[in-house]
Scaffold this motif. Structure first.
Motif, short mmCIF file in Angstrom:
data_model
loop_
_atom_site.label_atom_id
_atom_site.label_comp_id
_atom_site.label_asym_id
_atom_site.label_seq_id
_atom_site.Cartn_x
_atom_site.Cartn_y
_atom_site.Cartn_z
N TYR A 70 25.15 85.35 26.45
CA TYR A 70 26.47 84.79 26.16
C TYR A 70 27.49 84.91 27.28
CZ TYR A 70 24.34 84.89 21.57
OH TYR A 70 23.48 84.71 20.52
N PRO A 83 28.60 80.94 20.50
CA PRO A 83 28.56 79.59 19.92
C PRO A 83 29.58 79.47 18.78
CG PRO A 83 26.35 80.56 20.04
CD PRO A 83 27.32 81.64 20.40
N LYS A 84 30.02 78.24 18.52
CA LYS A 84 31.06 78.00 17.50
C LYS A 84 30.71 78.55 16.12
CE LYS A 84 33.05 73.98 19.69
NZ LYS A 84 34.45 74.07 19.86
N ASP A 85 29.51 78.36 15.66
CA ASP A 85 29.11 78.82 14.34
C ASP A 85 28.23 80.07 14.41
OD1 ASP A 85 30.45 76.70 13.12
OD2 ASP A 85 28.74 75.36 13.38
N GLU A 116 40.49 74.09 26.61
CA GLU A 116 39.03 74.14 26.52
C GLU A 116 38.60 72.99 25.63
OE1 GLU A 116 35.60 77.28 25.36
OE2 GLU A 116 37.15 77.84 26.77
N GLU A 117 37.86 72.08 26.21
CA GLU A 117 37.39 70.89 25.50
C GLU A 117 38.56 70.12 24.87
OE1 GLU A 117 34.19 71.93 22.85
OE2 GLU A 117 33.15 73.05 24.40
N ASP A 121 43.93 76.69 23.74
CA ASP A 121 43.37 77.90 23.14
C ASP A 121 44.18 79.11 23.60
OD1 ASP A 121 41.80 79.79 21.98
OD2 ASP A 121 40.03 79.39 23.19
N SER A 123 43.39 82.29 22.59
CA SER A 123 42.53 83.41 22.18
C SER A 123 42.48 84.51 23.23
CB SER A 123 41.10 82.91 21.94
OG SER A 123 41.09 81.96 20.93
#
Length: 149
Positions: A70, A83-85, A116-117, A121, A123
């Motif tokens: 990761y 990953p998102k999920d 981001e995309e 964000d 975060s």
């Protein structure tokens, strides 16, 4: 306080935790390497030894998975990106927090937000710090003694 006192106290704390057998193996490998070569500990190794005092085998397992799967290179260093999920986000975030507390990772919050995309964000991000590679190298060396996979 000298290195020997700090390491002696750290070793006592690590070995008093019967639920963290893998932690003891890694700590023992670090100490054995220096006893064999009669070399001084690096700053990163001292940080790792101190971190092992309050580590669990789960922290080490999650840490190894984070480091191998990761990490994403960015302009600010290698950032941990899940990953998102991602189903185990809570457990892995706890491990990242353990790493930050012990100076294995650093956390950064974007002051102005980051795109981001196409999404702004705000975060908190986790980044690999120098001691992370020392810990991972020792986990991989311990795999010959203990199965971390």
């Amino acid at each position: 306080m000298g290195q020997s006192f700090l390491l002696r106290e750290s070793a006592r704390r690590v070995t008093e935790n019967p639920t963290a057998q893998k932690v003891c193996v890694i700590y023992g490998l670090i100490l054995a390497n220096h006893l064999e070569t009669l070399t001084e500990f690096t700053h990163e190794e001292l940080i790792v030894c101190k971190a092992l005092e309050n580590a669990t085998d789960y922290d080490l397992k999650n840490f190894k998975e984070i480091m191998e799967n990761y990490l994403k290179p960015t302009s600010n260093g290698r950032r941990i990106v899940f990953p998102k999920d991602f189903a185990d986000i809570a457990a892995f975030t706890t491990t990242c927090d353990w790493c930050v507390y012990n100076r294995i990772f650093v956390s950064r919050t974007a002051e102005w937000g980051e795109m981001e995309e196409g999404i702004l964000d705000m975060s908190t991000y986790y980044y690999e710090a120098n001691p992370a590679s020392v810990l991972l190298d020792n986990i991989n060396a311990a795999r010959q003694t203990w199965n971390y996979g």
